[in-house]
Scaffold this active site. Structure first.
Site, mmCIF file in Angstrom:
data_model
loop_
_atom_site.group_PDB
_atom_site.id
_atom_site.type_symbol
_atom_site.label_atom_id
_atom_site.label_comp_id
_atom_site.label_asym_id
_atom_site.label_seq_id
_atom_site.Cartn_x
_atom_site.Cartn_y
_atom_site.Cartn_z
ATOM 1 N N GLY A 189 0.818 -1.222 0.000
ATOM 2 C CA GLY A 189 0.000 0.000 0.000
ATOM 3 C C GLY A 189 0.843 1.260 0.000
ATOM 4 O O GLY A 189 0.474 2.274 0.601
ATOM 5 N N ASP A 229 -1.554 -7.042 -4.868
ATOM 6 C CA ASP A 229 -2.772 -7.011 -4.059
ATOM 7 C C ASP A 229 -2.446 -7.692 -2.734
ATOM 8 O O ASP A 229 -2.226 -8.901 -2.689
ATOM 9 C CB ASP A 229 -3.894 -7.743 -4.803
ATOM 10 N N TYR A 253 -13.796 0.218 10.490
ATOM 11 C CA TYR A 253 -12.353 0.530 10.466
ATOM 12 C C TYR A 253 -11.743 0.256 11.845
ATOM 13 O O TYR A 253 -10.719 -0.427 11.967
ATOM 14 C CB TYR A 253 -12.186 1.994 10.080
HETATM 15 P P1 NAD Z 1 -4.116 5.613 1.990
HETATM 16 O O1 NAD Z 1 -5.547 5.310 1.808
HETATM 17 O O2 NAD Z 1 -3.603 6.952 1.630
HETATM 18 O O3 NAD Z 1 -3.229 4.541 1.219
HETATM 19 C C1 NAD Z 1 -3.549 3.170 1.228
HETATM 20 C C2 NAD Z 1 -2.892 2.535 0.023
HETATM 21 O O4 NAD Z 1 -3.264 1.159 0.053
HETATM 22 C C3 NAD Z 1 -3.387 3.107 -1.317
HETATM 23 O O5 NAD Z 1 -2.287 3.482 -2.114
HETATM 24 C C4 NAD Z 1 -4.168 1.959 -1.947
HETATM 25 O O6 NAD Z 1 -4.026 1.895 -3.356
HETATM 26 C C5 NAD Z 1 -3.523 0.769 -1.269
HETATM 27 N N1 NAD Z 1 -4.376 -0.416 -1.245
HETATM 28 C C6 NAD Z 1 -5.709 -0.498 -1.030
HETATM 29 N N2 NAD Z 1 -6.106 -1.784 -1.110
HETATM 30 C C7 NAD Z 1 -4.999 -2.509 -1.353
HETATM 31 C C8 NAD Z 1 -4.748 -3.891 -1.539
HETATM 32 N N3 NAD Z 1 -5.745 -4.787 -1.510
HETATM 33 N N4 NAD Z 1 -3.490 -4.293 -1.763
HETATM 34 C C9 NAD Z 1 -2.473 -3.406 -1.814
HETATM 35 N N5 NAD Z 1 -2.647 -2.073 -1.670
HETATM 36 C C10 NAD Z 1 -3.901 -1.653 -1.424
HETATM 37 O O7 NAD Z 1 -3.768 5.256 3.516
HETATM 38 P P2 NAD Z 1 -2.594 5.861 4.418
HETATM 39 O O8 NAD Z 1 -3.098 7.128 5.003
HETATM 40 O O9 NAD Z 1 -1.311 5.845 3.705
HETATM 41 O O10 NAD Z 1 -2.623 4.791 5.605
HETATM 42 C C11 NAD Z 1 -1.777 3.669 5.626
HETATM 43 C C12 NAD Z 1 -2.032 2.915 6.917
HETATM 44 O O11 NAD Z 1 -1.870 3.800 8.028
HETATM 45 C C13 NAD Z 1 -3.428 2.323 7.054
HETATM 46 O O12 NAD Z 1 -3.360 1.116 7.766
HETATM 47 C C14 NAD Z 1 -4.156 3.338 7.896
HETATM 48 O O13 NAD Z 1 -5.214 2.775 8.620
HETATM 49 C C15 NAD Z 1 -3.050 3.791 8.817
HETATM 50 N N6 NAD Z 1 -3.304 5.105 9.408
HETATM 51 C C16 NAD Z 1 -3.333 6.219 8.620
HETATM 52 C C17 NAD Z 1 -3.612 7.453 9.196
HETATM 53 C C18 NAD Z 1 -3.670 8.730 8.391
HETATM 54 O O14 NAD Z 1 -4.082 9.770 8.926
HETATM 55 N N7 NAD Z 1 -3.260 8.718 7.115
HETATM 56 C C19 NAD Z 1 -3.854 7.526 10.586
HETATM 57 C C20 NAD Z 1 -3.857 6.352 11.339
HETATM 58 C C21 NAD Z 1 -3.555 5.142 10.749
HETATM 59 C C1 AKB Z 2 -8.910 8.221 9.345
HETATM 60 O O1 AKB Z 2 -9.409 9.334 9.586
HETATM 61 O O2 AKB Z 2 -9.538 7.210 9.004
HETATM 62 C C2 AKB Z 2 -7.406 8.089 9.544
HETATM 63 C C3 AKB Z 2 -7.115 7.634 10.921
HETATM 64 C C4 AKB Z 2 -7.011 8.614 12.021
HETATM 65 O O3 AKB Z 2 -7.000 6.463 11.156
HETATM 66 N N1 AKB Z 2 -6.796 9.347 9.212
#
Ligand code: NAD
Ligand code: AKB
Length: 312
Positions: A8, A52, A141
């Protein structure tokens, strides 16, 4: 030298993490993957593969083919998208984590998995939210995040897999847009402030949530994976935070640089109810004690840096 695979990696975090890991450990040692094809800045800077992460045999082949010893597992469906399609969130978030943990068990890889403030729920103490407390999330989630924390703990205690993780707050960054979360407003506001001078927020003015600027989040990701395992008591679900923001307080910070900036509100009930079920302020003292976590950016420093990058 570490051999790393990122799942991802095309998202908000991965687009910052991949270049950082390639700088630290050598571009050839970091295999960047995502379910979709990514741009040349990623694919030409080092190895890239469409993968994937829910396809367990493809994940195993990719890990073994790259001889990876560490997986940063970022593929997931975020909170707001997950409430629109809970089945998709369950399938993607749980199948991909199981696939990664299984190959890690077989190949003795270390695994980083991000949890979230979304793992908490309406019954959790809101301010401060302790490291170890009630976890009864109200979103699909959040359910996948709590299940993921427990599964990572299980793979560590049962199979000795070196699993580690943090509970990230909302992350603020420029570059790749946020991927369908409840905290996306805190990114959108900067884009709209610098391009249009006004922003309509989908959360109410006093909705307070923990936030962090992406450079600190990347330091956390690297820091926890480099931490001395002897010091880690919690391993998979460290609370980490850097600041607490409301739409009103962030708008005021932006107005120090763009005095005419205006904010108004068109509240989305789904995302508002998700935000209302999350903490106001998490206590990250365990991360500070166990692996010296300490963020560099507060709201003022983050706002200066965001606006500087977006206006340039
Ligand atoms: P994002 O949605 O920006 O990126 C997720 C990526 O995963 C995308 O590029 C998408 O194409 C890819 N993806 C989706 N399904 C897939 C699959 N089946 N196989 C491979 N790739 C796949 O998310 P992010 O913000 O980069 O978050 C990454 C992780 O961090 C997640 O677990 C999220 O829950 C966690 N997280 C993010 C935040 C935030 O604020 N961004 C906060 C807390 C936790
Ligand atoms: C969301 O809002 O889903 C993320 C997170 C805090 O996990 N940015």
């Amino acid at each position: 030298m570490k051999r790393i695979l990122i799942t991802g990696a095309g998202g908000q975090i991965g687009s910052w993490l991949a270049p950082r890991l390639r700088d630290l450990y050598g571009a050839a040692n970091v295999l960047v993957t995502d379910v979709r094809h990514l741009g040349p800045e990623v694919t030409e800077a080092g190895p890239f593969q469409v993968l994937d992460a829910t396809d367990a045999s493809a994940v195993a082949q990719a890990v073994m083919g790259h001889q990876a010893d560490t997986v940063y597992h970022l593929a997931a469906i975020l909170s707001a998208t997950g409430e629109n399609d809970p089945g998709l969130a369950w399938r993607v978030n749980m199948s991909s984590l199981e696939a990664v943990l299984e190959v890690a068990r077989e190949q003795a890889c270390a695994v980083f998995t991000p949890s979230s403030i979304g793992a908490f729920g309406p019954d959790t103490p809101k301010d401060p939210t302790p490291q170890d407390t009630i976890m009864r999330p109200a979103t699909m989630y959040g359910i996948t995040k709590v299940a993921g924390e427990l599964l990572c703990d299980y793979y560590h205690t049962r199979y000795g897999v070196d699993t580690r993780g943090v509970r990230f707050p909302g992350l603020i960054s420029y570059g790749a847009p946020p991927g369908g979360g409840t905290t996306d407003w805190a990114v959108d506001i900067f884009y709209k402030a610098s391009s249009a001078g006004r922003y309509t927020c989908f959360l109410g003015p006093e909705s307070q949530l923990d936030m962090m600027y992406m450079p600190d989040a990347i330091d956390a990701l690297v820091g926890i994976m480099e931490a001395d395992p002897e010091r880690l008591v919690h391993r998979n679900a460290f609370n980490v935070t850097a600041m607490q923001l409301t739409p009103t307080s962030l708008a005021a910070e932006i107005q120090k640089h763009i005095p005419d900036f205006e904010i108004d509100y068109d509240v989305d009930p789904v995302r508002q109810s998700i935000a209302d079920s999350w903490p106001d302020r998490i206590d990250d003292s365990a991360a500070r004690e166990e692996w010296d976590w300490s963020p560099s950016f507060d709201a003022a420093a983050m706002t200066v840096d965001m606006l500087e990058h977006l206006t340039n």
